[in-house]
Design a protein around this motif. Sequence first.
Motif, PDB file in Angstrom:
ATOM      1  N   HIS A   1       0.825  -1.204   0.000  1.00  0.00           N
ATOM      2  CA  HIS A   1       0.000   0.000   0.000  1.00  0.00           C
ATOM      3  C   HIS A   1       0.862   1.258   0.000  1.00  0.00           C
ATOM      4  CE1 HIS A   1      -3.853  -1.972   1.826  1.00  0.00           C
ATOM      5  NE2 HIS A   1      -3.830  -2.049   0.505  1.00  0.00           N
ATOM      6  N   ARG A   2       0.406   2.282  -0.704  1.00  0.00           N
ATOM      7  CA  ARG A   2       1.013   3.609  -0.617  1.00  0.00           C
ATOM      8  C   ARG A   2       0.241   4.398   0.439  1.00  0.00           C
ATOM      9  NH1 ARG A   2       1.148   7.153  -4.635  1.00  0.00           N
ATOM     10  NH2 ARG A   2       3.247   7.815  -4.070  1.00  0.00           N
ATOM     11  N   VAL A   3       0.971   4.949   1.404  1.00  0.00           N
ATOM     12  CA  VAL A   3       0.337   5.586   2.559  1.00  0.00           C
ATOM     13  C   VAL A   3       0.814   7.025   2.683  1.00  0.00           C
ATOM     14  CG1 VAL A   3       0.023   5.509   5.060  1.00  0.00           C
ATOM     15  CG2 VAL A   3       0.158   3.372   3.750  1.00  0.00           C
ATOM     16  N   LEU A   4      -0.142   7.926   2.949  1.00  0.00           N
ATOM     17  CA  LEU A   4       0.154   9.329   3.221  1.00  0.00           C
ATOM     18  C   LEU A   4      -0.145   9.601   4.689  1.00  0.00           C
ATOM     19  CD1 LEU A   4       0.902  12.186   2.239  1.00  0.00           C
ATOM     20  CD2 LEU A   4      -1.515  12.509   1.620  1.00  0.00           C
ATOM     21  N   GLU A   5       0.864  10.079   5.412  1.00  0.00           N
ATOM     22  CA  GLU A   5       0.708  10.442   6.817  1.00  0.00           C
ATOM     23  C   GLU A   5       0.658  11.960   6.929  1.00  0.00           C
ATOM     24  OE1 GLU A   5       2.887   9.258  10.972  1.00  0.00           O
ATOM     25  OE2 GLU A   5       4.152  10.140   9.412  1.00  0.00           O
ATOM     26  N   ILE A   6      -0.346  12.473   7.624  1.00  0.00           N
ATOM     27  CA  ILE A   6      -0.476  13.910   7.849  1.00  0.00           C
ATOM     28  C   ILE A   6      -0.043  14.202   9.282  1.00  0.00           C
ATOM     29  CG2 ILE A   6      -2.012  15.887   7.801  1.00  0.00           C
ATOM     30  CD1 ILE A   6      -1.640  14.510   5.081  1.00  0.00           C
ATOM     31  N   GLY A   7       1.082  14.909   9.426  1.00  0.00           N
ATOM     32  CA  GLY A   7       1.606  15.224  10.754  1.00  0.00           C
ATOM     33  C   GLY A   7       2.779  14.330  11.118  1.00  0.00           C
ATOM     34  N   THR A   8       3.974  14.686  10.660  1.00  0.00           N
ATOM     35  CA  THR A   8       5.163  13.882  10.968  1.00  0.00           C
ATOM     36  C   THR A   8       5.493  13.959  12.454  1.00  0.00           C
ATOM     37  OG1 THR A   8       5.991  14.534   8.791  1.00  0.00           O
ATOM     38  CG2 THR A   8       7.536  13.407  10.254  1.00  0.00           C
TER      39      THR A   8
ATOM     40  N   GLY B   1      -0.229  11.482  -5.321  1.00  0.00           N
ATOM     41  CA  GLY B   1      -1.301  10.490  -5.298  1.00  0.00           C
ATOM     42  C   GLY B   1      -1.326   9.623  -6.557  1.00  0.00           C
ATOM     43  N   PRO B   2      -2.207   8.658  -6.628  1.00  0.00           N
ATOM     44  CA  PRO B   2      -3.173   8.333  -5.575  1.00  0.00           C
ATOM     45  C   PRO B   2      -2.572   7.437  -4.493  1.00  0.00           C
ATOM     46  CG  PRO B   2      -3.535   6.910  -7.464  1.00  0.00           C
ATOM     47  CD  PRO B   2      -2.435   7.857  -7.854  1.00  0.00           C
ATOM     48  N   TYR B   3      -3.112   7.554  -3.293  1.00  0.00           N
ATOM     49  CA  TYR B   3      -2.684   6.737  -2.162  1.00  0.00           C
ATOM     50  C   TYR B   3      -3.753   5.712  -1.830  1.00  0.00           C
ATOM     51  CZ  TYR B   3       1.203   9.921  -1.301  1.00  0.00           C
ATOM     52  OH  TYR B   3       2.364  10.646  -1.419  1.00  0.00           O
ATOM     53  N   ASP B   4      -3.313   4.626  -1.188  1.00  0.00           N
ATOM     54  CA  ASP B   4      -4.243   3.598  -0.738  1.00  0.00           C
ATOM     55  C   ASP B   4      -4.794   3.895   0.649  1.00  0.00           C
ATOM     56  OD1 ASP B   4      -3.849   1.459  -2.913  1.00  0.00           O
ATOM     57  OD2 ASP B   4      -1.792   1.872  -2.268  1.00  0.00           O
ATOM     58  N   ARG B   5      -3.998   4.581   1.448  1.00  0.00           N
ATOM     59  CA  ARG B   5      -4.392   4.888   2.816  1.00  0.00           C
ATOM     60  C   ARG B   5      -3.890   6.283   3.186  1.00  0.00           C
ATOM     61  NH1 ARG B   5      -6.730   0.842   1.844  1.00  0.00           N
ATOM     62  NH2 ARG B   5      -6.908  -1.084   3.097  1.00  0.00           N
ATOM     63  N   LEU B   6      -4.638   6.960   4.065  1.00  0.00           N
ATOM     64  CA  LEU B   6      -4.213   8.237   4.646  1.00  0.00           C
ATOM     65  C   LEU B   6      -4.479   8.173   6.137  1.00  0.00           C
ATOM     66  CD1 LEU B   6      -4.770  11.832   3.323  1.00  0.00           C
ATOM     67  CD2 LEU B   6      -5.285  11.279   5.707  1.00  0.00           C
ATOM     68  N   ILE B   7      -3.475   8.535   6.933  1.00  0.00           N
ATOM     69  CA  ILE B   7      -3.600   8.558   8.387  1.00  0.00           C
ATOM     70  C   ILE B   7      -3.190   9.942   8.881  1.00  0.00           C
ATOM     71  CG2 ILE B   7      -1.270   7.590   8.694  1.00  0.00           C
ATOM     72  CD1 ILE B   7      -2.312   6.222  11.237  1.00  0.00           C
TER      73      ILE B   7
ATOM     74  N   HIS C   1      -9.507  13.433  -2.851  1.00  0.00           N
ATOM     75  CA  HIS C   1      -9.123  13.237  -4.251  1.00  0.00           C
ATOM     76  C   HIS C   1      -7.769  12.548  -4.372  1.00  0.00           C
ATOM     77  CE1 HIS C   1     -12.392  15.584  -6.133  1.00  0.00           C
ATOM     78  NE2 HIS C   1     -12.343  16.300  -5.019  1.00  0.00           N
ATOM     79  N   GLN C   2      -6.994  12.532  -3.303  1.00  0.00           N
ATOM     80  CA  GLN C   2      -5.658  11.922  -3.351  1.00  0.00           C
ATOM     81  C   GLN C   2      -5.664  10.472  -2.893  1.00  0.00           C
ATOM     82  OE1 GLN C   2      -3.034  14.612  -1.206  1.00  0.00           O
ATOM     83  NE2 GLN C   2      -3.803  16.347  -2.374  1.00  0.00           N
ATOM     84  N   VAL C   3      -6.727  10.038  -2.215  1.00  0.00           N
ATOM     85  CA  VAL C   3      -6.896   8.633  -1.852  1.00  0.00           C
ATOM     86  C   VAL C   3      -7.802   7.987  -2.888  1.00  0.00           C
ATOM     87  CG1 VAL C   3      -7.783   7.035  -0.118  1.00  0.00           C
ATOM     88  CG2 VAL C   3      -6.542   9.088   0.597  1.00  0.00           C
ATOM     89  N   ARG C   4      -7.366   6.877  -3.440  1.00  0.00           N
ATOM     90  CA  ARG C   4      -8.106   6.226  -4.523  1.00  0.00           C
ATOM     91  C   ARG C   4      -9.456   5.706  -4.037  1.00  0.00           C
ATOM     92  NH1 ARG C   4      -8.411   0.961  -3.593  1.00  0.00           N
ATOM     93  NH2 ARG C   4      -6.830  -0.075  -2.304  1.00  0.00           N
ATOM     94  N   PRO C   5     -10.449   5.582  -4.919  1.00  0.00           N
ATOM     95  CA  PRO C   5     -11.713   4.947  -4.531  1.00  0.00           C
ATOM     96  C   PRO C   5     -11.464   3.551  -3.966  1.00  0.00           C
ATOM     97  CG  PRO C   5     -11.970   6.069  -6.622  1.00  0.00           C
ATOM     98  CD  PRO C   5     -10.500   6.127  -6.287  1.00  0.00           C
ATOM     99  N   GLY C   6     -12.071   3.270  -2.840  1.00  0.00           N
ATOM    100  CA  GLY C   6     -11.828   2.026  -2.122  1.00  0.00           C
ATOM    101  C   GLY C   6     -10.772   2.164  -1.039  1.00  0.00           C
ATOM    102  N   GLY C   7      -9.993   3.249  -1.088  1.00  0.00           N
ATOM    103  CA  GLY C   7      -8.987   3.487  -0.069  1.00  0.00           C
ATOM    104  C   GLY C   7      -9.604   4.028   1.210  1.00  0.00           C
ATOM    105  N   ARG C   8      -8.777   4.117   2.252  1.00  0.00           N
ATOM    106  CA  ARG C   8      -9.290   4.507   3.565  1.00  0.00           C
ATOM    107  C   ARG C   8      -8.577   5.739   4.106  1.00  0.00           C
ATOM    108  NH1 ARG C   8      -9.097  -1.433   6.525  1.00  0.00           N
ATOM    109  NH2 ARG C   8     -10.402  -2.573   5.025  1.00  0.00           N
TER     110      ARG C   8
END
Length: 380
Positions: free
Chosen positions: A119-126, A183-189, A203-210
């Motif tokens: 999965h490609r993951v985007l974390e907001i807040g390092t 993007g697109p990412y599979d997950r965003l936390i 818009h940056q998390v793909r449809p079906g992503g969380r």
Amino acid sequence: MSASARLRQTLTEELTGSGTLTEPGWRDAAGAVPREFFTRSYFRPVPGTVPTAYRPVREGEPGWLEGVYSDETLITQLDGRIRPDDVAGGTVTGSPSSSSTLPSLVLRMWQRLGAETGHRVLEIGTGTGYSTALGAHRLGEARLTSVEYDPVVGESAAAALGAAGFAPRLIIGDGLRGDPAGGPYDRLIATCSVRYVPLPWLHQVRPGGRILVTLSGWSYANALALLRVTSPGEATGRFLPGCTSFMIARPHDRPPRPLLALLPGDVRPSRIDPAKLDDWTGGWVAQLAAPSAERMGTGAEQILWDVSTGSQARTAPDPEGGWTVVQRGPVRLWDRVERAVQRWQAAGEPHQEEFGITVSPSGQRVWLGTEDDPGWLLPI
């Protein structure tokens, strides 16, 4: 075995025994990532101080390493600028603005996100980078991007990640804009809270992503939501069990207010017990009803102050029984809060996990029970 490795092993075993760590991959990450690389110094609150005073704890001091491996949130910055090493001696006051979140919460959130290898993951807040390091160990650093708003915090995290042997993609910028180029990412936390789900994320998390994010507001009530993106710009989800809170993203924080003056207004009996706002979910329901209000006070004596209109509401015990409320201004804050709390009470005062959220072009709506419930619109 070094003292650090021994304490890390003990913490990992405690989190496993408590049921926090259930997945082997995240258990391995907890046992491998040295938290002290990310918390070289931190603040400890001084008990009993008003306003809260903080004492700096520096690397090598007695109890420093034991504090690092406690299952506690460690404050690493105050007022957006003061770090422990900036305090020459004694104590300092201020509002926490960056921290290393308690390990049990970080790991529980990563597991709830459902991120898997590939999965490609985007974390907001390092933040300090500790959560980022755990994600990089479990998922692979090439699959992880992390965004930090504060450049000083971000530079410190980058140095700590490098020292720990990790090199994920790091961005200094507004996390509410996400990563427009990645993007697109599979997950965003998100490891900060927001008043609403930022549209770029959808818009940056793909449809079906969380998307896993804590929703908060100017009364600082919090609720953790897990959303599934259904199409670009649209998502639906549920709120999760437990009590999760994060510092609110700085662009979503309330504007500064002048000194609050309690002014006369219209008086009537309150139809709800004001202490219901001290309940974790009760306070959050009140925030949904009055999203631009700041809440102060406790028990029977609550104060709501609307940042945008100056409207006020304050409650007090009635000597003859029950409670009274004084309201003034164009927004009848307590009227809104009463209606929301009464709806929640009629449903049996359920925890937040009985609530859901729907995001569409027409707005972002939190509902109780089923999507047919009219719910409350989030302020966008």
